[in-house]
Motif scaffolding. Structure first.
Motif, PDB file in Angstrom:
ATOM      1  N   ARG A  47       0.837  -1.214   0.000  1.00  0.00           N
ATOM      2  CA  ARG A  47       0.000   0.000   0.000  1.00  0.00           C
ATOM      3  C   ARG A  47       0.866   1.257   0.000  1.00  0.00           C
ATOM      4  O   ARG A  47       0.647   2.172  -0.786  1.00  0.00           O
ATOM      5  N   ASP A  48       1.844   1.294   0.888  1.00  0.00           N
ATOM      6  CA  ASP A  48       2.712   2.469   1.002  1.00  0.00           C
ATOM      7  C   ASP A  48       3.527   2.695  -0.261  1.00  0.00           C
ATOM      8  O   ASP A  48       3.886   3.831  -0.576  1.00  0.00           O
ATOM      9  N   SER A  49       3.832   1.625  -0.981  1.00  0.00           N
ATOM     10  CA  SER A  49       4.641   1.712  -2.199  1.00  0.00           C
ATOM     11  C   SER A  49       3.804   2.038  -3.427  1.00  0.00           C
ATOM     12  O   SER A  49       4.344   2.159  -4.525  1.00  0.00           O
ATOM     13  N   GLY A  50       2.479   2.123  -3.258  1.00  0.00           N
ATOM     14  CA  GLY A  50       1.605   2.407  -4.383  1.00  0.00           C
ATOM     15  C   GLY A  50       1.388   1.203  -5.295  1.00  0.00           C
ATOM     16  O   GLY A  50       0.940   1.352  -6.428  1.00  0.00           O
ATOM     17  N   LEU A  51       1.676   0.022  -4.778  1.00  0.00           N
ATOM     18  CA  LEU A  51       1.544  -1.192  -5.576  1.00  0.00           C
ATOM     19  C   LEU A  51       0.238  -1.934  -5.291  1.00  0.00           C
ATOM     20  O   LEU A  51      -0.030  -2.959  -5.898  1.00  0.00           O
ATOM     21  N   TRP A  52      -0.554  -1.415  -4.387  1.00  0.00           N
ATOM     22  CA  TRP A  52      -1.784  -2.077  -3.956  1.00  0.00           C
ATOM     23  C   TRP A  52      -2.966  -1.523  -4.729  1.00  0.00           C
ATOM     24  O   TRP A  52      -3.116  -0.316  -4.862  1.00  0.00           O
ATOM     25  N   ASP A  53      -3.822  -2.381  -5.217  1.00  0.00           N
ATOM     26  CA  ASP A  53      -5.060  -1.967  -5.871  1.00  0.00           C
ATOM     27  C   ASP A  53      -6.157  -1.948  -4.808  1.00  0.00           C
ATOM     28  O   ASP A  53      -6.502  -2.993  -4.243  1.00  0.00           O
ATOM     29  N   ALA A  54      -6.668  -0.779  -4.527  1.00  0.00           N
ATOM     30  CA  ALA A  54      -7.644  -0.605  -3.447  1.00  0.00           C
ATOM     31  C   ALA A  54      -8.947  -1.363  -3.681  1.00  0.00           C
ATOM     32  O   ALA A  54      -9.740  -1.532  -2.757  1.00  0.00           O
ATOM     33  N   HIS A  55      -9.190  -1.836  -4.885  1.00  0.00           N
ATOM     34  CA  HIS A  55     -10.422  -2.564  -5.181  1.00  0.00           C
ATOM     35  C   HIS A  55     -10.394  -4.003  -4.674  1.00  0.00           C
ATOM     36  O   HIS A  55     -11.413  -4.663  -4.644  1.00  0.00           O
ATOM     37  N   PHE A  56      -9.208  -4.476  -4.292  1.00  0.00           N
ATOM     38  CA  PHE A  56      -9.064  -5.863  -3.854  1.00  0.00           C
ATOM     39  C   PHE A  56      -9.273  -6.004  -2.351  1.00  0.00           C
ATOM     40  O   PHE A  56      -8.926  -5.109  -1.586  1.00  0.00           O
ATOM     41  N   SER A  57      -9.774  -7.166  -1.968  1.00  0.00           N
ATOM     42  CA  SER A  57      -9.784  -7.522  -0.552  1.00  0.00           C
ATOM     43  C   SER A  57      -8.339  -7.833  -0.157  1.00  0.00           C
ATOM     44  O   SER A  57      -7.493  -8.049  -1.031  1.00  0.00           O
ATOM     45  N   PRO A  58      -8.027  -7.873   1.138  1.00  0.00           N
ATOM     46  CA  PRO A  58      -6.647  -8.189   1.523  1.00  0.00           C
ATOM     47  C   PRO A  58      -6.158  -9.518   0.956  1.00  0.00           C
ATOM     48  O   PRO A  58      -5.031  -9.620   0.487  1.00  0.00           O
ATOM     49  N   ARG A  59      -7.004 -10.523   0.949  1.00  0.00           N
ATOM     50  CA  ARG A  59      -6.577 -11.836   0.449  1.00  0.00           C
ATOM     51  C   ARG A  59      -6.291 -11.793  -1.047  1.00  0.00           C
ATOM     52  O   ARG A  59      -5.244 -12.234  -1.509  1.00  0.00           O
ATOM     53  N   THR A  60      -7.225 -11.261  -1.821  1.00  0.00           N
ATOM     54  CA  THR A  60      -7.048 -11.175  -3.269  1.00  0.00           C
ATOM     55  C   THR A  60      -5.925 -10.220  -3.618  1.00  0.00           C
ATOM     56  O   THR A  60      -5.089 -10.509  -4.481  1.00  0.00           O
ATOM     57  N   GLY A  61      -5.871  -9.098  -2.926  1.00  0.00           N
ATOM     58  CA  GLY A  61      -4.832  -8.108  -3.193  1.00  0.00           C
ATOM     59  C   GLY A  61      -3.448  -8.653  -2.953  1.00  0.00           C
ATOM     60  O   GLY A  61      -2.520  -8.394  -3.731  1.00  0.00           O
TER      61      GLY A  61
END
Length: 79
Positions: A47-61
Motif C-alpha cells: 500500500r505504502d509503495s503504491g503497488l496495492w489496488d484498493a479494489h481488492f480484498s486483503p486476500r485477493t490483493g
C-alpha cells in the motif's frame, strides 16, 4: 521500486502460492502470530509503495499485487 524487507519475502512467496497462514507458520517454523504480523506488514508495504489496488480484498490483493511485485523483482535491469 522500493524493496520489501528480505525477511518478509518467504511469507509473500508462500501467500502468492496460496498457502494459509497456519501452513506457512509450520513450513517456516514461525509462530502463527509472527506470520500474521508479516502478512500485515507486507500488505502495508504494498500500500505504502503504491503497488496495492484498493479494489481488492486483503486476500485477493496479496495474491495479485504480491505476484506482480515478485514478477517485477525477477526482471533483470537494463544495462
Amino acid at each position: 521500486m522500493p524493496l520489501l524487507p528480505a525477511y518478509l519475502l518467504p511469507v509473500l512467496r508462500m501467500k502468492v502460492e496460496g498457502y494459509a497462514n497456519q501452513a506457512i507458520a509450520r513450513a517456516l517454523g514461525y509462530p502463527l502470530l509472527t506470520v500474521e504480523t508479516y502478512v500485515k506488514r507486507t500488505i502495508q508495504f504494498l500500500r505504502d509503495s503504491g503497488l496495492w489496488d484498493a479494489h481488492f480484498s486483503p486476500r485477493t490483493g496479496l495474491m495479485v499485487c504480491g505476484k506482480q511485485y515478485l514478477a517485477a523483482l525477477e526482471v533483470p535491469s537494463p544495462r
